[in-house]
Design a protein around this motif. Sequence first.
Motif, PDB file in Angstrom:
ATOM      1  N   CYS A  32       0.611  -1.144   0.136  1.00 21.94           N
ATOM      2  CA  CYS A  32      -0.047  -0.180   0.035  1.00 21.94           C
ATOM      3  C   CYS A  32       0.627   1.093   0.182  1.00 21.94           C
ATOM      4  O   CYS A  32       1.791   1.690   1.019  1.00 21.94           O
ATOM      5  CB  CYS A  32      -1.074  -0.337   0.902  1.00 21.94           C
ATOM      6  N   PRO A  33       0.275   2.100  -0.851  1.00 26.28           N
ATOM      7  CA  PRO A  33       1.354   3.667  -0.796  1.00 26.28           C
ATOM      8  C   PRO A  33       1.485   4.236   0.049  1.00 26.28           C
ATOM      9  O   PRO A  33       2.145   5.278   0.587  1.00 26.28           O
ATOM     10  CB  PRO A  33       1.170   3.550  -2.295  1.00 26.28           C
ATOM     11  N   LEU A  34       0.533   4.205   1.108  1.00 28.72           N
ATOM     12  CA  LEU A  34      -0.242   5.045   2.106  1.00 28.72           C
ATOM     13  C   LEU A  34      -0.442   4.380   3.195  1.00 28.72           C
ATOM     14  O   LEU A  34      -0.581   3.008   3.367  1.00 28.72           O
ATOM     15  CB  LEU A  34      -0.703   6.489   2.126  1.00 28.72           C
ATOM     16  N   ASP A  35      -0.055   5.037   4.485  1.00 36.34           N
ATOM     17  CA  ASP A  35      -0.305   4.469   5.926  1.00 36.34           C
ATOM     18  C   ASP A  35      -1.676   5.596   6.009  1.00 36.34           C
ATOM     19  O   ASP A  35      -2.546   6.157   5.656  1.00 36.34           O
ATOM     20  CB  ASP A  35       0.089   3.692   6.784  1.00 36.34           C
ATOM     21  N   GLY A  36      -2.646   4.607   7.126  1.00 38.48           N
ATOM     22  CA  GLY A  36      -3.317   5.863   8.155  1.00 38.48           C
ATOM     23  C   GLY A  36      -2.909   7.344   8.487  1.00 38.48           C
ATOM     24  O   GLY A  36      -3.640   8.160   8.594  1.00 38.48           O
ATOM     25  N   ASN A  37      -1.722   7.689   8.504  1.00 40.88           N
ATOM     26  CA  ASN A  37      -1.158   8.566   9.241  1.00 40.88           C
ATOM     27  C   ASN A  37      -1.255   9.745   8.146  1.00 40.88           C
ATOM     28  O   ASN A  37      -1.528  10.771   8.258  1.00 40.88           O
ATOM     29  CB  ASN A  37       0.364   8.688   9.824  1.00 40.88           C
ATOM     30  N   ASP A  38      -0.754   9.434   6.644  1.00 37.80           N
ATOM     31  CA  ASP A  38      -0.703   9.863   5.338  1.00 37.80           C
ATOM     32  C   ASP A  38      -1.777  10.089   5.206  1.00 37.80           C
ATOM     33  O   ASP A  38      -2.166  11.267   4.490  1.00 37.80           O
ATOM     34  CB  ASP A  38      -0.298   8.999   4.260  1.00 37.80           C
ATOM     35  N   LEU A  39      -2.903   9.669   5.250  1.00 35.52           N
ATOM     36  CA  LEU A  39      -4.158   9.818   4.506  1.00 35.52           C
ATOM     37  C   LEU A  39      -4.413  11.049   5.985  1.00 35.52           C
ATOM     38  O   LEU A  39      -5.124  11.624   5.457  1.00 35.52           O
ATOM     39  CB  LEU A  39      -5.009   8.278   4.348  1.00 35.52           C
ATOM     40  N   ALA A  40      -4.606  11.162   7.362  1.00 34.10           N
ATOM     41  CA  ALA A  40      -5.095  11.929   8.180  1.00 34.10           C
ATOM     42  C   ALA A  40      -4.706  12.869   7.851  1.00 34.10           C
ATOM     43  O   ALA A  40      -5.516  14.026   8.002  1.00 34.10           O
ATOM     44  CB  ALA A  40      -4.376  11.263   9.426  1.00 34.10           C
ATOM     45  N   GLY A  41      -3.338  12.798   7.556  1.00 34.06           N
ATOM     46  CA  GLY A  41      -2.514  14.153   6.983  1.00 34.06           C
ATOM     47  C   GLY A  41      -3.187  15.053   6.172  1.00 34.06           C
ATOM     48  O   GLY A  41      -3.354  16.353   6.197  1.00 34.06           O
TER      49      GLY A  41
END
Length: 376
Positions: A32-41
Amino acid sequence: MALQHFDAQWFLDHIWQRKALLLKDAIPNFECPLDGNDLAGLACEDDIDSRIIIEKDGAWELRDGPFDEAIFATLPASKWTLLVQSVDHFLPELSDLFAHFRFIPRWRAEDIMVSYACDGGNVGPHYDQYDVFLVQGSGRRRWKIGGHCTEDTPLNTLAGLRLLKEFNAEQEYVLEAGDVLYVPPGVAHWGIAEGDDCITLSVGFRAPSEASLISDYSDDIASLLDESIRYQDPRLEAKAHPAEIPVEVCQHVKSLLLQHLDDETHIARWFGEMMTRVPDQENFIDHSLSPENFLIELAEGAVLQIRLGARLAFDDNYLYADGLAFPYPPEQKDDVKALCEFECGVAIDTAHRLSPDMIYALFCNGTLCFYDDTQS
């Protein structure tokens, strides 16, 4: 990048817009190219569409972004979901996911929505009005698939969501990273995270309603017509009732309307522009460089890319880019096709593609921009 063990033509002939289908391990070794922190940002950014949906005791609460980052520390331990729209417009690594689905016309592509859910997180039973490939990015999600819905299917809209009042599962699948579930328009589905760090990437394809097609085309026609050209009566009968609208008049009006529908060249141009139109296109227009300085930049080694989120299509007469039609001569068709084969965010070689005027026009339109290798 083809999906593993996948026959695209069989899929289009037997599955597409007919029924749901699980493609197990369709993208092997998927990271996956992003994680939960990336999405929250991203959800904290003003210009990004985001939502949080919380389920409690069978009821759902909707919160609209943008969010303050402090809100994430206040969320419950389970049963909530963060959704962020059009993430492919901001992350080149996510935009690359479209390459797996190019057996669907490029001009049908909409965007990639990303959802992050903790254990039990879900958005309720619902159906969409577009085609979607649900790519499991990380964690696990159980998908329940129901029957076909119509505009008469009872909905619960109390929470600002369009949730089904009744849902009967006909199939169940548990998706893990790299699995893909296709769901056609109108098919009921309900995805529930099993465990934390569940990320689903929803690759959506636009499907305008017939109402919007007719409305948009009529607006396009009206914008080109001369206001001085007015309705003229057919032959009138002096003895007719003054309040009656004769069938001959209706036939006359019908002929007026049909003459504007019998123009295939006009329809093709309008449809290409409409299907490549993007929201807030004015934000991408760039006239900061003169044609001369733009060519100097290229001569000095600057490289171009297709802007993340840009939409391209072509026919025998036009290259359609972000809602505009750019005419091109027949001898440039192979170059137009080559440009449309590049994915967004990838460096492209422009030395032998199109004319300098065309390249500059696409740059001014914001469809092309200078390549930033720090994003790749």
